[in-house]
Scaffold this motif. Structure first.
Motif, PDB file in Angstrom:
ATOM      1  N   GLY A 273     -44.800 -22.544  17.415  1.00  0.00           N
ATOM      2  CA  GLY A 273     -43.805 -22.861  16.487  1.00  0.00           C
ATOM      3  C   GLY A 273     -42.905 -23.847  16.876  1.00  0.00           C
ATOM      4  O   GLY A 273     -41.933 -24.092  16.329  1.00  0.00           O
ATOM      5  N   TYR A 274     -43.327 -24.794  17.682  1.00  0.00           N
ATOM      6  CA  TYR A 274     -42.478 -25.888  18.458  1.00  0.00           C
ATOM      7  C   TYR A 274     -43.497 -27.058  18.456  1.00  0.00           C
ATOM      8  O   TYR A 274     -44.640 -27.263  18.625  1.00  0.00           O
ATOM      9  CB  TYR A 274     -42.075 -25.783  19.676  1.00  0.00           C
ATOM     10  CG  TYR A 274     -40.631 -24.941  19.522  1.00  0.00           C
ATOM     11  CD1 TYR A 274     -39.514 -25.711  19.740  1.00  0.00           C
ATOM     12  CD2 TYR A 274     -40.595 -23.566  19.706  1.00  0.00           C
ATOM     13  CE1 TYR A 274     -38.284 -25.109  19.820  1.00  0.00           C
ATOM     14  CE2 TYR A 274     -39.207 -23.054  19.511  1.00  0.00           C
ATOM     15  CZ  TYR A 274     -38.313 -23.900  19.704  1.00  0.00           C
ATOM     16  OH  TYR A 274     -37.103 -22.971  19.537  1.00  0.00           O
ATOM     17  N   ARG A 275     -42.903 -28.455  18.230  1.00  0.00           N
ATOM     18  CA  ARG A 275     -43.605 -29.613  18.268  1.00  0.00           C
ATOM     19  C   ARG A 275     -42.806 -30.229  19.592  1.00  0.00           C
ATOM     20  O   ARG A 275     -41.729 -30.649  19.666  1.00  0.00           O
ATOM     21  CB  ARG A 275     -43.191 -30.408  17.080  1.00  0.00           C
ATOM     22  CG  ARG A 275     -43.731 -31.907  16.936  1.00  0.00           C
ATOM     23  CD  ARG A 275     -43.667 -32.585  15.799  1.00  0.00           C
ATOM     24  NE  ARG A 275     -42.289 -32.864  15.292  1.00  0.00           N
ATOM     25  CZ  ARG A 275     -41.511 -31.779  14.384  1.00  0.00           C
ATOM     26  NH1 ARG A 275     -42.128 -30.948  13.891  1.00  0.00           N
ATOM     27  NH2 ARG A 275     -40.128 -32.156  14.033  1.00  0.00           N
ATOM     28  N   PHE A 276     -43.841 -30.763  20.230  1.00  0.00           N
ATOM     29  CA  PHE A 276     -43.313 -31.194  21.812  1.00  0.00           C
ATOM     30  C   PHE A 276     -43.656 -32.731  21.637  1.00  0.00           C
ATOM     31  O   PHE A 276     -44.745 -33.240  21.223  1.00  0.00           O
ATOM     32  CB  PHE A 276     -44.208 -30.846  22.719  1.00  0.00           C
ATOM     33  CG  PHE A 276     -43.837 -29.282  22.933  1.00  0.00           C
ATOM     34  CD1 PHE A 276     -44.492 -28.272  22.190  1.00  0.00           C
ATOM     35  CD2 PHE A 276     -43.089 -28.861  23.977  1.00  0.00           C
ATOM     36  CE1 PHE A 276     -44.263 -26.959  22.416  1.00  0.00           C
ATOM     37  CE2 PHE A 276     -42.776 -27.362  24.143  1.00  0.00           C
ATOM     38  CZ  PHE A 276     -43.405 -26.457  23.443  1.00  0.00           C
ATOM     39  N   THR A 277     -42.689 -33.773  22.179  1.00  0.00           N
ATOM     40  CA  THR A 277     -42.738 -34.906  21.985  1.00  0.00           C
ATOM     41  C   THR A 277     -42.141 -35.696  23.381  1.00  0.00           C
ATOM     42  O   THR A 277     -41.090 -35.201  24.244  1.00  0.00           O
ATOM     43  CB  THR A 277     -41.888 -35.732  20.930  1.00  0.00           C
ATOM     44  OG1 THR A 277     -42.241 -35.064  19.604  1.00  0.00           O
ATOM     45  CG2 THR A 277     -41.960 -37.160  20.889  1.00  0.00           C
ATOM     46  N   ILE A 278     -42.993 -36.704  23.891  1.00  0.00           N
ATOM     47  CA  ILE A 278     -42.605 -37.419  25.127  1.00  0.00           C
ATOM     48  C   ILE A 278     -42.437 -38.923  24.908  1.00  0.00           C
ATOM     49  O   ILE A 278     -43.217 -39.571  24.124  1.00  0.00           O
ATOM     50  CB  ILE A 278     -43.567 -37.127  26.332  1.00  0.00           C
ATOM     51  CG1 ILE A 278     -43.756 -35.579  26.567  1.00  0.00           C
ATOM     52  CG2 ILE A 278     -42.957 -37.899  27.394  1.00  0.00           C
ATOM     53  CD1 ILE A 278     -44.891 -35.443  27.552  1.00  0.00           C
ATOM     54  N   PHE A 279     -41.066 -39.296  25.390  1.00  0.00           N
ATOM     55  CA  PHE A 279     -40.917 -40.901  24.866  1.00  0.00           C
ATOM     56  C   PHE A 279     -40.249 -41.404  26.082  1.00  0.00           C
ATOM     57  O   PHE A 279     -39.494 -40.619  26.856  1.00  0.00           O
ATOM     58  CB  PHE A 279     -40.424 -41.165  23.607  1.00  0.00           C
ATOM     59  CG  PHE A 279     -39.196 -40.481  23.380  1.00  0.00           C
ATOM     60  CD1 PHE A 279     -37.955 -41.096  23.343  1.00  0.00           C
ATOM     61  CD2 PHE A 279     -38.951 -39.187  23.021  1.00  0.00           C
ATOM     62  CE1 PHE A 279     -36.647 -40.870  23.512  1.00  0.00           C
ATOM     63  CE2 PHE A 279     -37.507 -38.679  22.758  1.00  0.00           C
ATOM     64  CZ  PHE A 279     -36.394 -39.458  22.928  1.00  0.00           C
ATOM     65  N   GLY A 280     -39.973 -43.005  26.054  1.00  0.00           N
ATOM     66  CA  GLY A 280     -39.069 -43.323  26.945  1.00  0.00           C
ATOM     67  C   GLY A 280     -39.766 -43.828  28.163  1.00  0.00           C
ATOM     68  O   GLY A 280     -39.053 -44.169  29.090  1.00  0.00           O
ATOM     69  N   CYS A 281     -41.102 -43.794  28.254  1.00  0.00           N
ATOM     70  CA  CYS A 281     -41.954 -44.161  29.637  1.00  0.00           C
ATOM     71  C   CYS A 281     -41.929 -45.733  29.375  1.00  0.00           C
ATOM     72  O   CYS A 281     -43.219 -46.099  29.454  1.00  0.00           O
ATOM     73  CB  CYS A 281     -43.263 -43.505  29.572  1.00  0.00           C
ATOM     74  SG  CYS A 281     -42.813 -41.627  29.339  1.00  0.00           S
TER      75      CYS A 281
END
Length: 338
Positions: A273-281
């Protein structure tokens, strides 16, 4: 045999009257301090939270210093190492678990469906001032009968008292092997045969199961924390790259221990039920990252973290709000928590 292996693994890594209702208000009595025996029971059964509580003051100070210098490579490696050391399963609430504050038996743990019971007995207790050394033995029962274990493990645990808390200081052990008794060899043969039968039965059962049972779903907050520590492992093994914003690389990172804990579905960016995002690298090597988990539907919280490992939460379900003004959550990995 499964509960026997579980307890051994835990050892190796190697723990009135209310004033308003009384006619005469009684003074509040201070809570009695734990005995060394009670502290050891809590360490064995309480999982990572109990291990953190009973870590020595020196270890807690070392982790605190590493947390303050998380940007330093050595400090990051130290945090990852302690995170792995402090992650132990809790036995509290398990059916069949019984603990004893006195007597020869420290605790017993049995599961009715396996018809097995394991006992941890206190063989010796040497208390001297602020130090206590306890010698433990492990006994396995099957169908109500104690089993002869050829290599009887003897575990020695040392505790020391700091700030009125008994803390885990050392763990050692050995195995008693009576090779002069013929029963040793007959017991060894029976033990091996029993182990082979259980292995064959487990293999047969696994072949009969067409589909693997679905693993329990982890909360989004736990996934965010594990991804953050996976980032540390990734950066340590890829110093020229630094942190990564590739979610699949973290979810499938070999040798970190996290790939076995994370559901493969996390690599897709959508899980439970969640959307995971990684940014800022940004940069090479990348020195920062931001991980956010936003609910797919409305009415849930959003979670986020960064290299500080402070897990934050926002009630509006937005990752941007979480990063800007989310409140810090208390987690079991925080040794400064109450």
């Amino acid at each position: 045999m499964a509960i026997f292996c579980r307890l051994i693994a835990i050892f190796a890594v190697l723990s009135s009257c209310f004033p308003a209702a009384c006619a005469i208000q009684q003074p509040v009595r201070p809570k009695p301090l734990q005995t060394p025996r009670q502290a050891l029971i809590e360490i064995i059964t309480g999982g990572s939270k109990a291990v953190q509580k009973h870590a020595t003051v020196e270890i807690q100070q070392m982790i605190s210093e590493a947390s303050k210098n998380a940007s330093d490579k050595t400090a990051r490696e130290m945090l990852v190492m302690f995170q792995e050391y402090l992650t132990l399963p809790s036995l509290m609430g398990e059916k069949g678990l019984h603990t004893f504050d006195s007597g020869p038996v420290l605790l017993s743990f049995g599961q009715a469906n396996e018809k097995q019971k394991l006992e941890v007995r206190l063989e010796a207790d040497d208390l001297s001032g602020d130090l206590d050394t306890m010698q433990l033995s492990i006994h396995l029962f099957k169908d109500g009968q104690e089993q002869s274990i050829p290599f009887m493990p003897i575990i020695v645990v040392g505790l020391k008292q700091q700030e009125k808390v008994w803390r885990l200081n050392e763990i050692g052990g050995n195995a008693r092997v009576i090779v002069g008794d013929p029963r040793f060899f007959t017991d060894l043969l029976k033990f091996q045969q029993s182990d082979e039968q259980e292995t064959q039965q487990a293999k047969k059962s696994s072949e009969e199961v067409k589909e693997k049972p679905e693993r329990p779903k982890l909360p989004a907050s736990s996934i965010v924390s594990m991804l953050a520590y996976a980032e540390m492992s990734y950066a340590r093994t890829n110093p020229d790259v630094g942190f990564t914003c590739n979610l699949a690389e973290l979810a499938n990172l070999e040798g970190s221990g996290f790939s076995e804990m994370l559901d493969p579905q996390v690599a897709t960016g959508s899980y439970n039920g969640y959307r995971f995002t990684i940014f800022g690298c940004d940069g090479k090597p990348a020195a920062a990252f931001h991980i956010i988990a936003e609910p797919v539907g409305a009415g849930s919280q959003a979670f986020c973290t960064d290299p500080t490992h402070n897990l934050r939460v926002s009630d509006d379900g937005r990752g941007g709000t979480c990063l800007a003004s989310g409140r810090v959550m208390k987690t079991e990995a925080n040794l400064n928590a109450d």
